[in-house]
Structures are given as C-alpha cells and as structure tokens.
Design an enzyme around this catalytic site. Structure first.
Site, PDB file in Angstrom:
ATOM      1  N   HIS A 165      47.143  49.713 -97.610  1.00 49.47           N
ATOM      2  CA  HIS A 165      46.225  48.977 -97.802  1.00 49.47           C
ATOM      3  C   HIS A 165      45.389  49.392 -99.695  1.00 49.47           C
ATOM      4  O   HIS A 165      45.653  50.538 -99.696  1.00 49.47           O
ATOM      5  CB  HIS A 165      44.659  50.322 -97.901  1.00 49.47           C
ATOM      6  CG  HIS A 165      43.492  50.011 -97.782  1.00 49.47           C
ATOM      7  ND1 HIS A 165      43.321  48.814 -98.958  1.00 49.47           N
ATOM      8  CD2 HIS A 165      42.054  50.250 -97.266  1.00 49.47           C
ATOM      9  CE1 HIS A 165      41.447  48.926 -98.949  1.00 49.47           C
ATOM     10  NE2 HIS A 165      41.567  49.570 -97.646  1.00 49.47           N
ATOM     11  N   HIS A 168      40.513  47.237-102.657  1.00 51.60           N
ATOM     12  CA  HIS A 168      39.422  47.977-102.756  1.00 51.60           C
ATOM     13  C   HIS A 168      38.835  49.311-103.280  1.00 51.60           C
ATOM     14  O   HIS A 168      38.405  50.277-103.341  1.00 51.60           O
ATOM     15  CB  HIS A 168      38.804  48.636-101.179  1.00 51.60           C
ATOM     16  CG  HIS A 168      38.774  47.162-100.371  1.00 51.60           C
ATOM     17  ND1 HIS A 168      38.675  47.018 -99.306  1.00 51.60           N
ATOM     18  CD2 HIS A 168      39.304  46.053-100.721  1.00 51.60           C
ATOM     19  CE1 HIS A 168      38.662  45.945 -98.755  1.00 51.60           C
ATOM     20  NE2 HIS A 168      38.858  45.272 -99.588  1.00 51.60           N
ATOM     21  N   TYR A 170      41.141  52.417-103.850  1.00 50.72           N
ATOM     22  CA  TYR A 170      41.507  53.338-103.676  1.00 50.72           C
ATOM     23  C   TYR A 170      43.341  53.230-103.595  1.00 50.72           C
ATOM     24  O   TYR A 170      43.108  52.726-105.209  1.00 50.72           O
ATOM     25  CB  TYR A 170      41.964  53.027-101.767  1.00 50.72           C
ATOM     26  CG  TYR A 170      40.536  53.182-101.368  1.00 50.72           C
ATOM     27  CD1 TYR A 170      39.763  54.002-101.528  1.00 50.72           C
ATOM     28  CD2 TYR A 170      40.126  52.356-100.304  1.00 50.72           C
ATOM     29  CE1 TYR A 170      38.745  54.057-100.904  1.00 50.72           C
ATOM     30  CE2 TYR A 170      38.828  52.365-100.041  1.00 50.72           C
ATOM     31  CZ  TYR A 170      38.476  52.930 -99.916  1.00 50.72           C
ATOM     32  OH  TYR A 170      36.899  53.644 -99.470  1.00 50.72           O
TER      33      TYR A 170
HETATM   34  C1  LIG Z   1      31.578  49.424 -92.746  1.00 50.44           C
HETATM   35  C2  LIG Z   1      32.322  48.740 -93.705  1.00 50.44           C
HETATM   36  C3  LIG Z   1      33.744  49.420 -94.051  1.00 50.44           C
HETATM   37  C4  LIG Z   1      35.029  49.016 -94.053  1.00 50.44           C
HETATM   38  N1  LIG Z   1      35.936  50.087 -94.074  1.00 50.44           N
HETATM   39  C5  LIG Z   1      37.252  49.101 -94.130  1.00 50.44           C
HETATM   40  C6  LIG Z   1      38.056  49.665 -94.229  1.00 50.44           C
HETATM   41  O1  LIG Z   1      38.645  50.765 -94.122  1.00 50.44           O
HETATM   42  N2  LIG Z   1      39.571  49.094 -94.258  1.00 50.44           N
HETATM   43  C7  LIG Z   1      39.425  48.426 -94.973  1.00 50.44           C
HETATM   44  O2  LIG Z   1      40.560  46.998 -96.053  1.00 50.44           O
HETATM   45  N3  LIG Z   1      38.417  47.076 -95.586  1.00 50.44           N
HETATM   46  C8  LIG Z   1      37.248  47.442 -95.287  1.00 50.44           C
HETATM   47  N4  LIG Z   1      35.763  47.421 -95.124  1.00 50.44           N
HETATM   48  C9  LIG Z   1      35.420  45.924 -94.891  1.00 50.44           C
HETATM   49  C10 LIG Z   1      35.946  44.618 -94.683  1.00 50.44           C
HETATM   50  O3  LIG Z   1      37.028  44.846 -93.922  1.00 50.44           O
HETATM   51  C11 LIG Z   1      36.011  43.365 -94.919  1.00 50.44           C
HETATM   52  O4  LIG Z   1      36.729  42.942 -95.734  1.00 50.44           O
HETATM   53  C12 LIG Z   1      34.400  43.139 -94.999  1.00 50.44           C
HETATM   54  O5  LIG Z   1      33.251  43.755 -94.325  1.00 50.44           O
HETATM   55  C13 LIG Z   1      33.947  41.107 -94.937  1.00 50.44           C
HETATM   56  O6  LIG Z   1      33.243  41.112 -94.450  1.00 50.44           O
HETATM   57  P1  LIG Z   1      34.239  40.024 -93.911  1.00 50.44           P
HETATM   58  O7  LIG Z   1      35.609  39.680 -93.567  1.00 50.44           O
HETATM   59  O8  LIG Z   1      32.863  39.793 -92.611  1.00 50.44           O
HETATM   60  O9  LIG Z   1      34.190  39.265 -95.180  1.00 50.44           O
HETATM   61  C14 LIG Z   1      34.725  47.726 -94.910  1.00 50.44           C
HETATM   62  C15 LIG Z   1      33.387  46.931 -94.404  1.00 50.44           C
HETATM   63  C16 LIG Z   1      32.431  47.660 -94.110  1.00 50.44           C
HETATM   64  C17 LIG Z   1      30.476  46.511 -93.925  1.00 50.44           C
END
Ligand SMILES: Cc1cc2nc3c(=O)[nH]c(=O)nc-3n(C[C@H](O)[C@H](O)[C@H](O)COP(=O)(O)O)c2cc1C
Length: 303
Positions: A165, A168, A170
């Site tokens: 990762h 975002h 981190y």
């Molecule tokens: C509740 C929630 C938790 C998420 N947790 C992670 C995560 O653990 N790791 C990560 O890389 N992205 C995380 N994301 C981002 C999602 O992987 C994704 O990129 C984002 O929701 C965009 O959605 P889409 O792929 O449908 O456009 C999270 C998103 C949401 C809404």
C-alpha cells in the site's frame, strides 16, 4: 478495454479466471488484529461474486503502523492461521486473493493520541491535526524489513499475491510527498530520494517472496492537494518502482486532505472517473516494458 474483462490473465505465478478485481476495503471486522468469523463471513459473500482477484483490506506489517487495534495484522506468525482461513474462503469460491500490506504512518488516530505515530517528518496529519514522531534511520530499516517479512507470511498463509500500500496518504506516500517528507537525509529532498523508501520496501518484499510471486503496488498517481505531486512526477519514478519489484501498478489518486476524500470516492462519482490518471501514467512507459501494467481504480488491465 471492457471486451477483455472476462478473459483470463496471468501475472507471474497467479492465473486469474477473469480481470474483475475487488480493491482493498477496510471492513472494521477484525478483532484484536485477528481474523474472526465476521470477517470470514464477509469474505465468503464477496468471493461468491466471482471476481478474478480479491485484494483484502489494509493489513498491518508492524505494530507501529496499525490504523486501529482491530485492523488485521501480519507482523507475527501467530496471525498466519487466521489469515489462511481468509485466503481459503476466496480459493473455495474459485478466486485468487492478494493481501494488502500496510503501515499507516501518521494516519493512525489511536497511535497519534498516544504520541506513538511515526512519519518521515514531524508534520501534523492533514485530517487528524496531531503531530507524529520523525522516524530514525533504524526505524526506517526496521519497517522496510517488516514489509519483507509480512510478504513471506502472506505467502505462507496461502495468498496468491501481495499488494504494497503506497497510496492514500499512508506511510509510503508520506515519504513520497514533499508536504509530509521534510527529511534532509537520503530519504528526503528530491523525488528520487523521497521514493527511496518505497523502492526499498519493494526490494525487501521481492527478496522475501522470490521472482515468480506477484507483487502489486497501490499508488496514488496524483496527490490531489495544493503543491502535491502530479502524474508527471510519478512517471519519472515508475521505472524504478518496476525495477525494484512491482509487477502491477494499481493506480489510485488522492491523500488525506484531498477534497471530497477522493480515494474513498462516494457513489456520486461517475464510474471510471479515475481512469485518466493511470492512463496518463502509463502512456510514457508502456512501450518500453511488457512486464507490467498500470491499472486504474476500478482496476482492470488496459491491454
Ligand atoms: C470503506 C472503504 C474502505 C477502504 N479501504 C481501503 C483499503 O483498505 N485499502 C485501499 O487501498 N483502499 C481502500 N479504499 C478505497 C477503495 O479500494 C477504492 O479505491 C475506492 O472506494 C474507489 O472505489 P471504486 O474502485 O469503486 O472507484 C476504501 C474505500 C472505502 C469506501
């Protein structure tokens, strides 16, 4: 592009039945950093959907990087049996599964509150406004090694791939961003120096799992914040990231503090709103290497 969605795809030793990928999503269903029945029940339901690849949620590679005490962890062998059950759920439904290896750095409210959150520099979290502690060189080397060890445990637990990762906001992205990395040693300064931590994490992971095991890197290719880095900046370091061991760049966007928290974009956004970043990052390098792909979120190979 969509015409290929249901075709199989081989990435190193992993053969996907189709190219539908569920990206990592934190569930808050872990219990005391372990995988329990609620998380297994959730994963069984997801796996039934038939995605070729499921990437499990942020999984802590080190105690110092847990976003919450309940976040699933992989920093000790005691976690392997539970993680194995998680991988088994996906395999039983015919899918493949990757573990997302994560260190929250300064974006851990519970560690910030205790004064224990780490970051390249003592720059306050954009969302939480509390100040982390600047990492020492020893801590940097320890965390790099912990990514390698975590990847080995993921493989032992039966995961078909790992995803580092680097997105975002981190820890890895805190190193990449000039807004959070004010270091004056070899891990700070120029973009090449700021990318060094990510490169060394990938090298440690690759060294741990060997050449044939798929390693994905989730990367915010655009920081989407004032004075943040851009896709053009990321283009210049992609070859180093690939050379260090990334087989797939899973391109996302944004950081904590980006307007609309774009990396968790709500359903009001148009499907594919994010595809332009990956497309632009890929354009320059695609012709030079057939070894890797840049995948958008939603994530599908662009061949
Ligand atoms: C509740 C929630 C938790 C998420 N947790 C992670 C995560 O653990 N790791 C990560 O890389 N992205 C995380 N994301 C981002 C999602 O992987 C994704 O990129 C984002 O929701 C965009 O959605 P889409 O792929 O449908 O456009 C999270 C998103 C949401 C809404």
């Amino acid at each position: 592009m969509l015409k290929n969605l249901l075709l199989p795809l081989k990435i190193k030793s992993m053969e996907l039945a189709n190219r539908v990928v569920m990206p990592a999503m934190g569930t808050s269903l872990g219990s005391d950093a372990m995988v329990g029945e609620p998380l297994l029940a959730y994963m069984k339901r997801r796996a039934k959907g038939g995605a070729g690849l499921i990437i499990t949620e942020v999984t802590a590679v080190h105690l110092s990087g847990a976003a919450s005490p309940n976040q699933p962890a992989v920093y000790d062998d005691r976690f392997i049996p539970g993680l194995k059950k998680l991988a088994d759920c996906v395999h039983q439904a015919g899918g493949k599964v990757a573990m997302q290896l994560h260190h929250a750095g300064r974006e851990s409210y519970y560690l910030l509150k205790k004064g224990e959150a780490l970051s390249p520099s003592a720059v306050p979290s954009l969302m939480l406004r509390l100040v982390p502690r600047e990492m020492t060189r020893e801590e940097i080397l320890k965390i790099i090694a912990s990514f390698g060890q975590a990847a080995v445990r993921a493989r032992e637990a039966g995961f078909d791939a790992v995803e580092v990762h680097g997105a975002h906001g981190y820890l890895l992205m805190q190193f990449l961003s000039a807004l959070s990395n004010l270091r004056e040693d070899e891990y700070g300064g120029s973009l090449t120096n700021r990318a060094r931590f990510v490169v060394e994490v990938l090298q440690a992971v690759r060294q741990g799992v060997g050449d044939d095991y798929p390693v994905l890197l989730r990367l915010s290719v655009e920081e989407f914040i004032q004075n943040g880095y851009t896709v053009e900046d990321i283009q210049t370091i992609l070859p180093d990231l690939v050379k260090a061991g990334a087989d797939v760049i899973h391109a996302s966007v944004g950081t904590f503090g980006s307007p609309g928290l774009i990396f968790c974009a709500p359903s009001e956004y148009e499907p594919g709103f994010n595809a332009c970043g990956p497309r632009r990052s890929k354009k320059r390098w695609m012709c030079r290497s057939s070894r890797w792909a840049v995948l958008p979120t939603p994530f599908w190979p662009m061949k």
